[in-house]
Each structure stands twice: as structure tokens, then as C-alpha cells.
Design a protein around this motif. Structure first.
Motif: not given
Length: 171
Positions: A100-108, A134-136, A43-44
Motif C-alpha cells: 500500500q504505502c510501499g515503505f516495508c515493501t523492499p524488505g518484504m 517485519q512490520i507492515c 524492529n521494522c
């Protein structure tokens, strides 16, 4: 079972459990922790990598399925260790504050790189569609879209400069 996989241009031979997910193989076996493990349900999108050039959510791919394949992770985007070596997508995310937090950034970034490889001048709508899986939870996506547009513009300028240089060399 034994697998042979190329990750970011380097070949690896490893014994893996048949049920091992690609995301866990990359993070735990190869210590490439840029691929984030978020939801384990696809999902994310934080775990997106490229498998033979195609973006996939590595939490839904078994490591055994990557046997004989080329995997590119976010670590493989940069062409070195300095800021000058960043992929334009990475640079765009930095310049345009696409994280911002960077968690989704690699996938994005991995999804965005794949988009620009097939569509060098995507519209904002096309970018939003590409990253829709993808979820941000932090950004509202505006700066992510701007980051991809920035990367597209940088690559277009580089192509134009190369064409001009080539034309001048022929004259």
C-alpha cells in the motif's frame, strides 16, 4: 577504513567510518535508496538486504562487516528496467497488490526472495513466519502472503515448462 563490497553484482571500494551502518552506506554512499531506513532498532524490517545470500536487517550490520561480501538490495532483484525483467516476487507484489504505502515493501521482497530460494513451495504459515520480523502498518499481510504464493506458482510453472522442454529435446 577501506572496504570492498559487491552490491548487486558491482564492486565498490570505499573509505568508511568504522561505525557506519550498512543501510546508511547503501543509501548515502551508493545512492541505492530502495533499502528503507525505518526504525534503527531492527524492529521494522524495512531495511532488509541479502548479505552473502542471507537476509539481514541492514540497520544492525556495520558496513565494515560487509567487506568482501556480496550484498543484494531490492534494486538487484530485477534483471533489467522493464516490467518483463522483474523478479517474480516483485511481479507478485504488483499483481496481487502486496503493498500500500510501499515503505516495508523492499524488505518484504528481499525476505520473500530468500524464502523462495530455500523453499520453492511455502505454505501461507511458512510465509507468515518468514516475514514475522517485519512490520507492515497498512496491509494486514493478506496480500503480501498472496504475492509470495503467486511468485512461487509462477516459478513452479517456469520450472515445469523447462522440464517439459528438456524432456522433449532429449526425445
Amino acid at each position: 577504513m577501506q572496504i570492498t563490497v559487491s552490491v548487486n553484482g558491482e564492486s565498490y571500494v570505499r573509505d568508511v567510518e568504522p561505525r557506519l551502518l550498512l543501510t546508511h552506506f547503501l543509501r548515502d554512499e551508493l545512492r541505492l535508496t530502495g533499502t528503507h531506513w525505518g526504525c534503527d532498532t531492527s524492529n521494522c524490517g524495512a531495511c532488509v538486504v541479502r548479505l552473502d545470500g542471507v537476509p539481514v536487517k541492514s540497520c544492525t550490520v556495520l558496513a565494515a562487516m560487509a567487506d568482501g561480501a556480496e550484498v543484494t538490495t531490492v534494486e538487484g532483484l530485477a534483471h533489467g528496467r522493464t516490467e518483463a525483467d522483474l523478479d517474480p516476487v516483485q511481479e507478485g507484489f504488483m499483481v496481487c497488490h502486496g503493498l500500500q504505502c510501499g515503505f516495508c515493501t523492499p524488505g518484504m521482497m528481499m525476505t520473500s526472495r530468500a524464502l523462495l530460494d530455500r523453499d520453492p513451495d511455502p505454505s501461507a504459515e511458512t510465509i507468515r513466519e518468514a516475514i514475522s520480523g517485519q512490520i507492515c502498518r497498512c496491509t494486514g499481510y493478506e496480500n503480501i502472503v498472496r504475492s509470495v504464493q503467486w511468485a512461487a506458482a509462477k516459478e513452479a510453472a517456469a520450472r515445469e515448462a523447462a522440464d517439459t522442454e528438456s524432456s522433449e529435446a532429449m526425445a
